[in-house]
Design an enzyme around this catalytic site. Structure first.
Site, short mmCIF file in Angstrom:
data_model
loop_
_atom_site.label_atom_id
_atom_site.label_comp_id
_atom_site.label_asym_id
_atom_site.label_seq_id
_atom_site.Cartn_x
_atom_site.Cartn_y
_atom_site.Cartn_z
N ASN A 120 1.78 -7.93 1.05
CA ASN A 120 0.99 -9.00 1.63
C ASN A 120 1.93 -10.05 2.20
OD1 ASN A 120 -1.90 -8.51 0.39
ND2 ASN A 120 -0.45 -8.16 -1.25
N CYS A 142 0.88 -1.14 0.00
CA CYS A 142 0.00 0.00 0.00
C CYS A 142 0.93 1.20 0.00
CB CYS A 142 -0.84 -0.07 1.28
SG CYS A 142 -1.95 1.30 1.50
ZN ZN Z 1 -3.20 -6.89 0.14
#
Ligand code: ZN
Length: 307
Positions: free
Chosen positions: A251, A242
């Site tokens: 992730n 992000c």
């Molecule tokens: Zn994600």
């Protein structure tokens, strides 16, 4: 008691690639996706029908969907931001089985991400979910910033579960809860999922989507398992992330997740060596070191422990 098997959805080809600054060649994407499909993963998020001027990385969505060669038992998922995206996806209806829709639990994050209030997002996504179900698609709702927001801080679980309930009522068979900027801790996660199961019932699949921004992703996976969660989303190579906070990792790496689960005696159906092959290939394509621990350390070898 922990679940004995777990479902893993690989989100690298969408969530991961989307965050790469350099455009990845379609041929490379297809090769990586096919390596993932050959590893035993049975759920793969392939791409998204977003506006190409907003996310140029995914401008080849149609070509990726049409050309990806995957085993017949792989559930192919497409992220759909709105009804226009759904219309675009429907032109390739035979190339996927699932859609996922997304919004943020916090107003500020949702507005910065899609320039709408949460209520406006929900109204649009309800229509997408209804149409998705009518078309025979499996539908997943993903709620970002479920465990904390980089702009607003704490996010009330009651608010998150209210949004989840609305998505389920509109037709979502699965709801994923994203720790988008890695703010969650294991106690919070265990409490959240215990409450989520109570409030949302057993019929809906609850999925955990952790980012490893502060290194807590695998601890949060264990906390989820302890709350009975048996569905996870992850990204090979630890791709993704992000833009806020800057430099955030992605992730949780699928190979780190699968390795830990297997070491704990929990089945995933994934061949770890094949998955690592895909992660190594991604590292080569991207030309940089990736966050994955397994890529550095390799699988645990109980027969020949390193000296
Ligand atoms: Zn994600």
């Amino acid at each position: 008691m922990l679940p004995s098997t777990v479902r893993v959805r690989e989100v690298g080809p969408r969530d991961g690639f989307q965050n790469e600054p350099e455009i990845i060649a379609t041929e490379d994407k297809l090769r990586l996706i096919e390596l993932l499909g050959g590893s035993g993963l049975r759920r793969i998020e392939l791409t998204s029908f977003v506006r190409a001027d907003v996310i140029p990385q995914l401008a080849d969505a149609a070509e990726v969907l049409e050309r990806a060669q995957l085993p017949a038992d792989v559930d192919r998922s497409v992220l759909v931001p709105n009804e226009r995206g759904l219309d675009a996806a429907f032109e390739h209806r035979d190339c996927f089985e699932e859609i996922n829709v997304f919004l943020s639990a916090s107003e500020t994050h949702n507005r910065r991400n899609v320039n709408r209030s949460v209520a406006e997002s929900l109204a649009g996504l309800e229509r997408v979910l209804v149409r998705g179900r009518e078309a025979g698609l499996r539908c997943e709702g993903v709620i970002s910033t479920s465990f904390g927001c980089p702009y607003e801080g704490r996010v009330d679980p009651a608010r998150v579960l209210g949004i989840a309930g609305t998505l389920v009522a509109a037709g979502a068979q699965e709801v994923a809860f994203g720790d988008t900027t890695g703010m969650a801790n294991p106690i919070q996660v265990r409490n959240f999922f215990t409450r989520a199961r109570e409030e949302l019932g057993d019929a809906v699949e609850l999925t955990a989507h952790f980012h490893n921004t502060r290194g807590a992703a695998l601890a949060n996976v264990l906390a989820s398992l302890e709350a009975g969660i048996d569905s996870f989303e992850s990204s090979f190579g630890e791709l993704g992330g992000c833009p806020v906070p800057a430099g955030a990792t992605g992730n949780v790496a699928t190979e780190d997740l699968v390795s830990m689960l297997h070491e704990m005696g929990i089945e995933t159906g994934v061949a770890l060596d094949r998955l690592l092959e895909a992660a190594r290939a991604a590292r080569k394509v991207l030309g940089r070191a990736l966050g994955s621990h397994l890529l550095v350390a390799g699988p645990v070898d109980w027969e020949r422990p390193a000296a």
